[in-house]
Write an enzyme that holds these catalytic residues in place. Structure first.
Site, PDB file in Angstrom:
ATOM      1  N   SER A   1      -9.742   1.669   2.642  1.00 59.09           N
ATOM      2  CA  SER A   1      -8.827   2.401   1.798  1.00 59.09           C
ATOM      3  C   SER A   1      -7.776   1.534   1.100  1.00 59.09           C
ATOM      4  O   SER A   1      -7.222   1.960   0.090  1.00 59.09           O
ATOM      5  CB  SER A   1      -8.113   3.470   2.616  1.00 59.09           C
ATOM      6  OG  SER A   1      -7.279   2.868   3.585  1.00 59.09           O
TER       7      SER A   1
ATOM      8  N   LYS B   1       0.850  -1.194   0.000  1.00 57.31           N
ATOM      9  CA  LYS B   1       0.000   0.000   0.000  1.00 57.31           C
ATOM     10  C   LYS B   1       0.882   1.238   0.000  1.00 57.31           C
ATOM     11  O   LYS B   1       1.897   1.284   0.709  1.00 57.31           O
ATOM     12  CB  LYS B   1      -0.891  -0.033   1.243  1.00 57.31           C
ATOM     13  CG  LYS B   1      -1.953   1.062   1.288  1.00 57.31           C
ATOM     14  CD  LYS B   1      -2.845   0.867   2.518  1.00 57.31           C
ATOM     15  CE  LYS B   1      -3.972   1.882   2.582  1.00 57.31           C
ATOM     16  NZ  LYS B   1      -4.846   1.685   3.734  1.00 57.31           N
TER      17      LYS B   1
ATOM     18  N   SER C   1     -10.019  -0.572   6.867  1.00 62.97           N
ATOM     19  CA  SER C   1      -9.375  -0.416   5.555  1.00 62.97           C
ATOM     20  C   SER C   1      -8.650  -1.639   5.008  1.00 62.97           C
ATOM     21  O   SER C   1      -8.245  -1.631   3.853  1.00 62.97           O
ATOM     22  CB  SER C   1      -8.396   0.757   5.593  1.00 62.97           C
ATOM     23  OG  SER C   1      -9.109   1.963   5.517  1.00 62.97           O
TER      24      SER C   1
END
Lengths: 486, 89
Positions: free
Chosen positions: A154, A79, A178
């Site tokens: 996210s 990420k 997330s």
């Protein structure tokens, strides 16, 4: 089956039995990226050249008979809010575009020591604020199971990459859901570890009392393997603790005889789709048949958790994001009159709308006259929520709920309805508020054919209980990963 | 409830237009409306959890990121220092 769709556990075995090489695996994954990334949009930055170089190194080590970590040669997507030395780390924000960290996050140091292969940095909602990846300032990401739908967020890029075959595993971060929510939306397994079990050194802070880094994968064993690699004490994150267990794949096949599963009625209310409830209830029925004991429980403050979450997380975000001022790194506005004007223009041009909204919400709840009314009230509620979980765990070993109230929705469908967007976090935020571990695993499909996630919540540091429960359910179904047709 | 968005934006070091302010104010009112539903609890609350003291590391010198590597991240650098606008007339 193509190499890119296999699990890390299978691939680790194949690499050792010389059924494939790390270079062949990297070729399979990067060919897949070439074929599908134009439609999926998971990656912000690719690391193809470095990946092949590393793959050659791993092949040489294997040929020399070195004993390597099971993660050696496994392509992993990271990420883009986790710092990678020498590789741009943007947080999907204009304010960090071009930022190349001079150091690695603690989790990256650990993965490097295990000879992992970095495929690239993947998309997220800007600064991890959002649940659909639509708040990325850089690009949109699609759900590989239906390209017109969101991958969740996210950590949407992390989940989309693993689901699409563009990475074997991924790391995400989870402040309010997330990791678990995009894992649910993309039909994967995702773990939000116990607060304190993984060092956050080098993850760009959003809400420090809630943030955790965790793994996303296609099998429970894969997730346990990646968790084993990143968990443990690091002096640079004062919240991190030493864990007794090192290899969390041990004991995952222990079974669930006598396991007490708590089912809180508050997570099956009106806001949750009927098909989601049906899928989770039928999974519970299966576990009951196999020897688990199902108990109805109550977590009475659940309805207020979203409010407490948005107050606490926004307050911390407003403080954490104060560092983005155009002085030390990242974007600086081109035209300004003085220092304050430079700060204001840099931040206004650099941050997207959702980030500004949360910074302002945080600033408001911490401002003079409102601190007691909102922030303190939320912190008191946090203590009550923790207490309710503690009480619940007197009677059960694991709590099972839906991960999300609905399956994935259409891109653009919710962007104008902020409260509806925030309500999507209703099942996940309590876990962060209480600092607990939780795992999302697939348990069916919704009316649109999109994956549904079931959330397993444990007591602090009870990841092994979550893994063995999830593994048992996975075995019942002969595996949980259903590769999307792309 | 009236929220003075321009004041909040100033505190947060954000420049927003009148149009944006109107939009943000409506949205913030919605969010605060939701937050208002939180129950008033009277339990004792302290910022520090004494049952879980944070363990701080020893204050010892050890290698860190090099100065020039950090400065390479800054938007403007001169003579080994970060450049900012005048802060004193």
């Amino acid at each position: 089956m193509e190499l890119y769709n296999k699990t890390a556990t299978e691939l680790a075995k194949m690499l050792r039995q010389k059924q494939c090489s790390a270079a062949e695996l990297a070729t399979s994954v990067f060919d897949r990226i070439e074929a599908t990334e134009g439609r999926v949009g998971a990656y912000i930055t690719l690391q193809k050249e470095a990946a092949f170089k590393k793959a050659a190194e791993v092949d040489a080590k294997l040929a020399a008979g070195e004993i390597l970590s099971p993660l050696a040669g496994i392509p992993v997507a990271i990420k883009d809010n986790i710092c990678t030395k020498g590789v741009e780390t943007t947080c999907a924000s204009k304010i960090l575009r071009g930022f190349v960290p001079p150091y690695d996050a603690a989790v990256i140091e650990r993965l490097k020591a295990d000879d992992y292969i970095l495929t690239g940095k993947v998309n997220l909602d800007e600064f991890a604020m959002g649940g659909s990846c639509e708040n990325s300032a850089l690009q949109k990401t699609a759900n590989p199971h239906d390209l017109s739908r969101v991958p969740g967020g996210s950590s949407g890029g992390s989940a989309a990459a693993v689901a699409a075959g563009e990475a074997i595993l991924a790391l995400g971060s989870d402040t309010g859901g997330s990791i678990r929510q995009p894992s649910a939306f993309c039909g994967l397994i995702g773990l939000k570890p116990t607060y304190g079990s993984v060092s956050r050194y080098g993850v760009v802070a959003f809400a420090s009392s809630l943030d955790q880094i965790g793994p996303i994968g296609r099998s429970v064993e894969d997730v346990a393997m990646l968790y084993s690699a990143i968990a443990g004490k690091d002096n640079r994150d004062a919240t991190s603790v030493e864990l007794k267990q090192k290899d969390f794949t041990n004991g995952i096949n222990d079974g669930i005889k006598g396991l007490r599963i708590g089912v809180p009625k508050e997570y099956f209310g009106d806001g949750v789709d009927e098909c989601v409830k049906t899928a989770v209830y039928s999974a519970l029925e299966e576990l009951k048949k196999e020897g688990a004991v199902i108990k109805d429980i109550s977590l009475a403050s659940t309805d207020y958790a979203i409010s407490a979450y948005y107050v606490i997380s926004s307050a911390e975000a407003s403080s954490n994001l104060a560092r983005f001022d155009g002085v030390k790194y990242g974007y600086r506005a081109k035209n300004y009159e003085n220092l304050t004007d430079m700060y204001e223009r840099t931040r206004s041009e650099g941050f997207g709308t959702e980030v500004k909204r949360r910074i302002m919400l945080g600033t408001f709840v911490l401002s003079s006259g409102y601190y007691d009314a909102y922030y303190k009230r939320a912190k008191r509620l946090q203590q009550r929520i923790m207490g309710e979980f503690d009480t619940a765990f007197n009677d059960c070993d694991v709590i099972i709920t839906p991960t999300t109230p609905t399956g994935s929705y259409k891109i653009g469908e919710r962007v104008d309805n902020i409260l509806q967007m925030y309500a999507g976090d209703m099942c996940t935020v309590t876990v962060n508020i209480a600092g607990l571990p939780a795992l999302s695993i697939p348990c069916g499909k919704d009316k649109n054919g999109m994956p549904i996630g079931m959330q397993l919540i444990g007591q602090k540091f009870a990841e092994p209980v979550l893994f063995k429960t999830a593994r048992f359910y996975e075995k019942l179904h002969g595996g949980l990963f259903d590769a999307p047709k792309l | 409830m009236k929220i003075d968005i321009m004041h909040i934006a100033k505190l947060a070091r954000l420049k927003i237009t009148e149009d944006e302010a109107a939009k943000f104010e409506g949205q913030m009112q919605d969010i605060i409306g939701m937050v208002e539903t939180m129950p008033e609890l009277t339990s004792d609350y302290t910022d520090v959890d004494s049952s879980r003291p944070m363990e701080l590391r020893q204050d010892i010198i050890m290698p860190s990121v090099k100065r020039e590597e950090l400065l390479a991240c800054a938007p403007a650098v001169q003579a080994g220092c970060v450049v900012v606008p005048n802060t004193l007339e």
